[in-house]
Each structure stands twice: as C-alpha cells, then as structure tokens.
Design an enzyme around this catalytic site. Sequence first.
Site, short mmCIF file in Angstrom:
data_model
loop_
_atom_site.label_atom_id
_atom_site.label_comp_id
_atom_site.label_asym_id
_atom_site.label_seq_id
_atom_site.Cartn_x
_atom_site.Cartn_y
_atom_site.Cartn_z
N GLY A 110 0.83 -1.21 0.00
CA GLY A 110 0.00 0.00 0.00
C GLY A 110 0.86 1.24 0.00
O GLY A 110 1.00 1.90 1.04
N TYR A 111 1.46 1.54 -1.13
CA TYR A 111 2.29 2.75 -1.25
C TYR A 111 1.52 3.84 -2.02
O TYR A 111 1.38 4.95 -1.55
CB TYR A 111 3.58 2.48 -2.03
CG TYR A 111 4.44 1.32 -1.59
CD1 TYR A 111 4.49 0.89 -0.26
CD2 TYR A 111 5.25 0.66 -2.52
CE1 TYR A 111 5.31 -0.17 0.10
CE2 TYR A 111 6.07 -0.40 -2.16
CZ TYR A 111 6.09 -0.81 -0.85
OH TYR A 111 6.89 -1.85 -0.50
N SER A 112 1.08 3.49 -3.27
CA SER A 112 0.53 4.50 -4.17
C SER A 112 -0.81 5.03 -3.67
O SER A 112 -1.58 4.32 -3.03
CB SER A 112 0.32 3.90 -5.56
OG SER A 112 1.50 3.32 -6.02
N GLU A 144 11.86 -5.28 -4.75
CA GLU A 144 10.75 -5.34 -5.72
C GLU A 144 11.23 -5.15 -7.15
O GLU A 144 10.65 -5.72 -8.08
CB GLU A 144 9.70 -4.27 -5.38
CG GLU A 144 8.42 -4.45 -6.18
CD GLU A 144 7.36 -3.40 -5.90
OE1 GLU A 144 7.59 -2.52 -5.04
OE2 GLU A 144 6.30 -3.46 -6.55
N THR A 156 7.66 3.55 -12.87
CA THR A 156 7.50 3.61 -14.33
C THR A 156 8.88 3.64 -15.01
O THR A 156 9.90 3.91 -14.37
CB THR A 156 6.74 4.89 -14.75
OG1 THR A 156 7.54 6.02 -14.41
CG2 THR A 156 5.38 4.99 -14.07
N GLU A 204 10.02 5.92 -16.92
CA GLU A 204 10.64 7.26 -16.79
C GLU A 204 11.36 7.36 -15.44
O GLU A 204 12.46 7.90 -15.36
CB GLU A 204 9.57 8.36 -16.90
CG GLU A 204 9.01 8.56 -18.30
CD GLU A 204 8.00 7.47 -18.69
OE1 GLU A 204 7.47 6.78 -17.80
OE2 GLU A 204 7.75 7.32 -19.90
C1 LIG Z 1 -1.58 -2.94 -12.52
C2 LIG Z 1 -0.92 -2.10 -11.49
C3 LIG Z 1 -0.59 -2.65 -10.27
C4 LIG Z 1 -0.02 -1.86 -9.28
N1 LIG Z 1 0.21 -2.42 -8.04
C5 LIG Z 1 0.60 -1.61 -7.03
C6 LIG Z 1 0.67 -2.11 -5.70
O1 LIG Z 1 0.46 -3.30 -5.45
N2 LIG Z 1 0.97 -1.25 -4.70
C7 LIG Z 1 1.23 0.08 -4.93
O2 LIG Z 1 1.51 0.80 -3.97
N3 LIG Z 1 1.19 0.57 -6.18
C8 LIG Z 1 0.86 -0.23 -7.23
N4 LIG Z 1 0.76 0.29 -8.50
C9 LIG Z 1 0.99 1.72 -8.69
C10 LIG Z 1 2.21 2.04 -9.49
O3 LIG Z 1 3.37 1.88 -8.74
C11 LIG Z 1 2.00 3.48 -9.99
O4 LIG Z 1 0.95 3.47 -10.93
C12 LIG Z 1 3.24 4.04 -10.61
O5 LIG Z 1 4.24 4.25 -9.64
C13 LIG Z 1 2.95 5.38 -11.35
O6 LIG Z 1 2.25 6.25 -10.53
P1 LIG Z 1 0.92 6.97 -11.07
O7 LIG Z 1 0.02 5.94 -11.65
O8 LIG Z 1 0.38 7.83 -9.98
O9 LIG Z 1 1.41 7.89 -12.26
P2 LIG Z 1 2.16 9.29 -12.13
O10 LIG Z 1 3.17 9.23 -11.07
O11 LIG Z 1 1.12 10.36 -12.02
O12 LIG Z 1 2.88 9.38 -13.52
C14 LIG Z 1 2.21 9.78 -14.72
C15 LIG Z 1 3.25 9.85 -15.83
O13 LIG Z 1 4.25 10.85 -15.51
C16 LIG Z 1 5.54 10.29 -15.52
N5 LIG Z 1 6.35 10.88 -14.45
C17 LIG Z 1 5.97 11.07 -13.16
N6 LIG Z 1 6.98 11.60 -12.46
C18 LIG Z 1 8.02 11.74 -13.31
C19 LIG Z 1 9.37 12.22 -13.17
N7 LIG Z 1 9.84 12.64 -12.01
N8 LIG Z 1 10.17 12.20 -14.27
C20 LIG Z 1 9.71 11.75 -15.47
N9 LIG Z 1 8.44 11.31 -15.65
C21 LIG Z 1 7.62 11.29 -14.59
C22 LIG Z 1 5.33 8.80 -15.26
O14 LIG Z 1 6.41 8.02 -15.77
C23 LIG Z 1 4.02 8.53 -16.00
O15 LIG Z 1 4.29 8.33 -17.36
C24 LIG Z 1 0.25 -0.49 -9.53
C25 LIG Z 1 -0.04 0.06 -10.78
C26 LIG Z 1 -0.62 -0.72 -11.76
C27 LIG Z 1 -0.94 -0.09 -13.07
#
Ligand SMILES: Cc1cc2nc3c(=O)[nH]c(=O)nc-3n(C[C@H](O)[C@H](O)[C@H](O)COP(=O)(O)OP(=O)(O)OC[C@H]3O[C@@H](n4cnc5c(N)ncnc54)[C@H](O)[C@@H]3O)c2cc1C
Length: 392
Positions: free
Chosen positions: A123-125, A239, A367, A369
């Site tokens: 539970g991070y995001s 991870e 991601t 990026e």
């Molecule tokens: C199927 C799935 C399972 C997941 N499971 C888990 C889980 O079990 N537990 C959990 O905690 N999270 C989980 N996640 C969350 C995942 O870690 C996040 O979706 C991911 O870290 C991206 O965050 P965000 O979706 O808020 O996108 P954002 O952070 O809003 O990013 C949007 C876009 O901006 C880009 N971006 C953002 N910041 C920067 C930067 N500093 N430099 C360059 N580009 C940038 C990103 O690369 C992306 O393209 C899961 C996600 C998915 C899709």
Amino acid sequence: MDFEPSDAQLRFRTEIRQFLAELPPATSAAVHDSGTLHSWSVHRAMAERGWLKAAWPVEQGGQGRDPFEMATLNEEFARAGIPIEGWLISELVAKTLQIVGTEQQRHEVIPAILSGEILMCLGYSEPDSGSDVAAARTRATRDGDGWVIDGQKMFTTMAHEASHVFLLARTNPDVPKHRGLTMFLVPLDAPGVEVRPVHTLGGERTNATFYERVRVPDSARVGEVDGGWDVMMVALAFERQPAAAGHLLHLVDRAIAWARRPDAGGRAPIERPEVRACLARAYTDLEVSRLMGYRMTWLTARDVLPHTQGSLAKLFSSEALMRAASSLVDVVGADGLLAGHGTEAPADGWIEHEFRHSVVTTIYAGTSEIQRGIIAERHLGLPRAQARRASA
Ligand SMILES: Cc1cc2nc3c(=O)[nH]c(=O)nc-3n(C[C@H](O)[C@H](O)[C@H](O)COP(=O)(O)OP(=O)(O)OC[C@H]3O[C@@H](n4cnc5c(N)ncnc54)[C@H](O)[C@@H]3O)c2cc1C
C-alpha cells in the site's frame, strides 16, 4: 561467472518441473483470466513442499537454497505461465522485515508469511502520489499506545486476497515529505478498511483501498517513526527485478510453438523472414533480460542489495516484453488481436494477452521514466533533473 547450472539447481529444476506438470492443464489460463495473479491452490501446494521458505536458512525452518536455485524456481514457474505474485510480494515484505523489523516481527510475522498463513500486499501509491510516492497523504496519528489510520491507497494489488497491507503513512506533515513517513503492517480485516476492485487494461485486477479510523497497535509499525522512507528503499530494492523476463520467456516459448505450426495452407509462419526476425529479436532481448537477472542473483548471493541494478533490469525487461508483444502482433496480422485462451487465437491467446499486459509492466514498481531517472542520477551520477517551471 559459471553459467552452468549446479547439481542442486538441476535436481531442484526436475522437482519443480514435475510439480508443474502435475497441475491441472488449465491452471495458467485460469489464473490469468481471473485477473488475480495468485492461486491459493498453488500457494498452498508450494507451502506444503516448503517452497515458500525455500530461500531461508535451515535454522529459520527454511531449505537453505541458494539464490541460483531460487532463480531456477522463478524461471520454471514463469516458463509454465503460473503467476506467483502473491508469494513474491509477501516474500519481499518478509525479506524487508528481516532487515528492518522488530524481534517480534522476525519471530512471528516472517514465519507466518513463509508458512503461507498470511499474505501481504503493498500500500504505497495513492490517487495523487504514485511516482512521487513520498507525497503520500494517508495519515497515521498517535492514539494512546497505538495509531489511527485515515486515507486512501490506489492500486493495492492483491488486497482482496491478502491478510495484511504493508502501508506507507504520513506521521509528520511538518517536515520535508520524505522524513515524515512511517511504514505499518495493517490487517485488512480491521474495522474501517474497505477494498474496491479496479480492473486494468492489462487484465489484472487491482484495488482501491480506503482506511477510516483504522486502529493498529504500535507493534504494527515497521522501522522508526518517520523512518518509513528508509524502509521503502529496502523494500523497493527487493521489488525491482527483471520480473517481466518471466512473461517474456512464456511469450517467446508460446510464439515459437505458434510459428512452427503449419497453417491451413500447410505453411508454417516461421517460414516468413519477418516472423524469424521478430522471434530472434525477442529471444535476444530475453537472453539479455536473463543475464541481468543472473547478475542480480549473483549480487544477492553476496548479500548486496541490488538497488540501481534492479532499475536497469526492470526497465529493460518490461520494455523488451512490450516490444516483443507489439512486434508479434504486427507479424501475426489481424489474428494477433484475437483474444482468449483455449480458442482459435494464435499462441492460445497469449500474444493478444501480452500486448495489453506488457504495457502495465512498464508502470508498476516504478515507471520506465522513473527508472531512467534513477539510472541517470544514481547509477551514472548525472545531475538531478530540474523541476519544470510552471510557465514552461
Ligand atoms: C496494474 C498495477 C498494479 C499496481 N500495483 C501496485 C501495488 O500493489 N501497490 C502500490 O503501492 N502501487 C501499485 N501500482 C501503482 C504504481 O506503482 C504506480 O501506478 C506508478 O508508480 C505510477 O504512478 P501513477 O500511476 O500515480 O502515475 P504518475 O506518477 O502520475 O505518472 C504519470 C506519468 O508521468 C511520468 N512521471 C511522473 N513523475 C516523473 C518524473 N519525475 N520524471 C519523469 N516522468 C515522470 C510517469 O512516468 C508517468 O508516465 C500499480 C499500478 C498498476 C498499473
């Protein structure tokens, strides 16, 4: 480095292959189609064989298998297309607790994880903090000798199956964001927890989780108060793996089988040069992903936490998977978009499946990026990226 598998690896591989061969034939497709990359029957069968704790020392009730044997286990499950994400997530929490947990967590929580009694999720995001996970707003407030948690997490994958969430919470809003976070192990059956499904493009079911006045004792805290970021760094090192390499192995195996099979006109797709080129590229990427995985295994065997190596491997293997799935759809043609296992879809539907799923692997665990930023700044020592000006 010696690339020849050891006798122990070969013996373990035979044992694992026998186990996988005895699973019902539809297990792989059924687990993927459920959207939950965890099967309780597989998990329990692994627990019975002691495989959930195979990597742990014999003194801790484990089998004392070395990281190379464990890599064999991961590879064989991947080749068979049997996802074991529930175990992988739970084990990474156990490994983190082994480094930063209390005596009680090491003696009670780790054995419960490794026996299959409890299952973890992460539970991070949150809705407004994914990449910038340190901006988490879910609050944990002192209340007597415990804590009260309020907030919302997003993408809490496996929360609908897990018993506990490894939860990042804000405990101090008055300090720089990385310094005011604390990690907790929160039981998901605690009053005030709600789990709602989120279905993704990639076919995976994940969840939004809600916490309303959820009480936990101080013994649920992992690491120091306001020391959650340090705990996260350990957990993230475990991870970030070339996890997509497993999916790539499975896809390449299935695609090669498809390419060899003659079509209705008696011609096998492998006879077409573009199919051979596509498979050769995908196989080469697979081999590179595997080598990056072996390097991480080698580091782990030396008790080194593979921080930036994990980012390199995660970035390469997830993008290689996406490349392979996309170019396979191109060479298969319109049929490449046929979906469904056990249907007429080429490669039993795995090409279409990975075409959607591969995209998601470039998002979770950081991601592409974000991985590039880590590699540039921490691995290559390049200057930090400048925050974009509001007017830009
Ligand atoms: C199927 C799935 C399972 C997941 N499971 C888990 C889980 O079990 N537990 C959990 O905690 N999270 C989980 N996640 C969350 C995942 O870690 C996040 O979706 C991911 O870290 C991206 O965050 P965000 O979706 O808020 O996108 P954002 O952070 O809003 O990013 C949007 C876009 O901006 C880009 N971006 C953002 N910041 C920067 C930067 N500093 N430099 C360059 N580009 C940038 C990103 O690369 C992306 O393209 C899961 C996600 C998915 C899709």
